[in-house]
Structures are given as structure tokens and as C-alpha cells.
Design a protein around this motif. Structure first.
Motif, mmCIF file in Angstrom:
data_model
loop_
_atom_site.group_PDB
_atom_site.id
_atom_site.type_symbol
_atom_site.label_atom_id
_atom_site.label_comp_id
_atom_site.label_asym_id
_atom_site.label_seq_id
_atom_site.Cartn_x
_atom_site.Cartn_y
_atom_site.Cartn_z
ATOM 1 N N MET A 59 0.662 -0.816 -0.065
ATOM 2 C CA MET A 59 -0.276 0.332 0.185
ATOM 3 C C MET A 59 1.008 0.919 -0.194
ATOM 4 O O MET A 59 0.598 2.582 -0.734
ATOM 5 N N THR A 60 1.864 1.103 0.747
ATOM 6 C CA THR A 60 2.387 2.495 1.119
ATOM 7 C C THR A 60 3.593 2.543 -0.899
ATOM 8 O O THR A 60 4.162 3.400 -0.833
ATOM 9 N N ALA A 61 3.926 1.699 -0.952
ATOM 10 C CA ALA A 61 4.339 1.924 -2.334
ATOM 11 C C ALA A 61 3.290 2.259 -3.508
ATOM 12 O O ALA A 61 3.737 2.844 -4.254
ATOM 13 N N LYS A 62 2.372 1.457 -3.570
ATOM 14 C CA LYS A 62 0.733 2.391 -4.427
ATOM 15 C C LYS A 62 0.434 4.098 -4.057
ATOM 16 O O LYS A 62 0.827 4.554 -4.988
ATOM 17 N N LYS A 68 10.689 3.118 -4.190
ATOM 18 C CA LYS A 68 12.022 3.411 -4.208
ATOM 19 C C LYS A 68 11.351 5.189 -4.210
ATOM 20 O O LYS A 68 11.905 5.558 -3.069
ATOM 21 N N ALA A 69 10.212 5.993 -4.307
ATOM 22 C CA ALA A 69 9.496 6.882 -3.651
ATOM 23 C C ALA A 69 9.355 6.927 -2.258
ATOM 24 O O ALA A 69 9.407 7.124 -1.911
ATOM 25 N N ALA A 70 9.055 5.984 -2.008
ATOM 26 C CA ALA A 70 8.750 5.254 -0.554
ATOM 27 C C ALA A 70 9.371 5.261 -0.046
ATOM 28 O O ALA A 70 9.580 5.635 1.304
ATOM 29 N N HIS A 71 10.750 4.612 0.110
ATOM 30 C CA HIS A 71 11.955 5.102 0.524
ATOM 31 C C HIS A 71 12.454 6.402 0.669
ATOM 32 O O HIS A 71 12.944 7.101 1.769
ATOM 33 N N GLN A 72 12.523 7.226 0.075
ATOM 34 C CA GLN A 72 13.013 8.014 -0.216
ATOM 35 C C GLN A 72 11.724 8.805 0.179
ATOM 36 O O GLN A 72 12.584 10.396 1.425
ATOM 37 N N SER A 78 11.944 11.612 8.000
ATOM 38 C CA SER A 78 12.475 10.597 9.187
ATOM 39 C C SER A 78 13.529 11.202 9.248
ATOM 40 O O SER A 78 14.159 11.513 11.168
ATOM 41 N N GLY A 79 14.003 11.935 8.712
ATOM 42 C CA GLY A 79 15.505 12.146 8.703
ATOM 43 C C GLY A 79 16.724 11.058 8.823
ATOM 44 O O GLY A 79 17.856 11.184 8.802
ATOM 45 N N CYS A 80 16.144 9.865 8.228
ATOM 46 C CA CYS A 80 17.083 8.755 8.688
ATOM 47 C C CYS A 80 17.354 8.218 7.429
ATOM 48 O O CYS A 80 16.277 7.641 6.936
ATOM 49 N N GLU A 81 18.345 7.541 6.671
ATOM 50 C CA GLU A 81 19.092 6.688 5.914
ATOM 51 C C GLU A 81 18.164 5.409 5.673
ATOM 52 O O GLU A 81 17.992 4.822 6.981
ATOM 53 N N PHE A 82 17.267 4.155 4.083
ATOM 54 C CA PHE A 82 16.486 3.548 4.264
ATOM 55 C C PHE A 82 17.872 2.628 4.226
ATOM 56 O O PHE A 82 18.351 3.040 3.358
#
Length: 94
Positions: A59-62, A68-72, A78-82
Motif C-alpha cells: 500500500m505504501t508503494a502504491k 523507491k519513492a516510498a524509501h525517499q 524521518s531524517g534517517c537513511e533507508f
């Protein structure tokens, strides 16, 4: 009558966003079918399969237009790297 721009944007997004119609669990894959005819497929990255996490990731990806956009978005908000795997490194804010 004046229409609140934020309310209008929410109505438009709600109208345009595809809604899930079916969830399929096939081995370790979670497949979500949407009312616009599209689908999203997820599988665990070496983790134990959890159907709910598969649903959330799909759902988040959609919602964000892809993983990739969800990770970005996660990194930006969050200020935290995936990280893959997530336990490999934890930043100060995690």
C-alpha cells in the motif's frame, strides 16, 4: 461559498486514488489488486514473511508511486537513511 483549498485537494486525492479490491497471499508474496486494474506485488527481503507487513509495504508503494519513492519519502520525513537490511545500521534518530 468559499471552498477550502486543502479540503478540495483531499477530496481530489480521495477520488483519484485507487482502492484495493483484493489481497492475495501466494507463498511469500503479497499481491494487492486495485479497482483501476493495477496491482502491487511485494516479497520479504530475507525476513520472515508477515502478511500484514506485506500489505503495508504494498500500500505504501502504491501511495507513493513505487518502493523507491516510498524509501525517499521515508528518508526525507524521518531524517534517517533507508537501510537494507534495516538492522545493518541505525542512525542517531532511529
Amino acid at each position: 461559498m468559499k471552498l477550502d483549498p486543502n479540503a478540495f485537494a483531499k477530496m481530489l486525492i480521495d477520488f483519484l486514488r485507487p482502492m484495493p479490491t483484493k489481497i492475495i497471499h501466494n507463498n511469500e508474496h503479497t499481491i494487492i489488486l486495485f479497482d483501476d486494474g493495477s496491482k502491487t506485488v511485494t516479497k520479504p527481503n530475507g525476513d520472515k514473511y508477515d502478511p500484514y507487513i506485506g500489505f503495508c509495504v504494498a500500500m505504501t508503494a502504491k501511495y507513493f508511486g513505487g518502493k523507491k519513492a516510498a524509501h525517499q519519502a521515508y528518508e526525507q520525513l524521518s531524517g534517517c537513511e533507508f537501510h537494507k537490511p534495516p538492522n545493518e545500521h541505525l542512525c542517531e534518530t532511529c
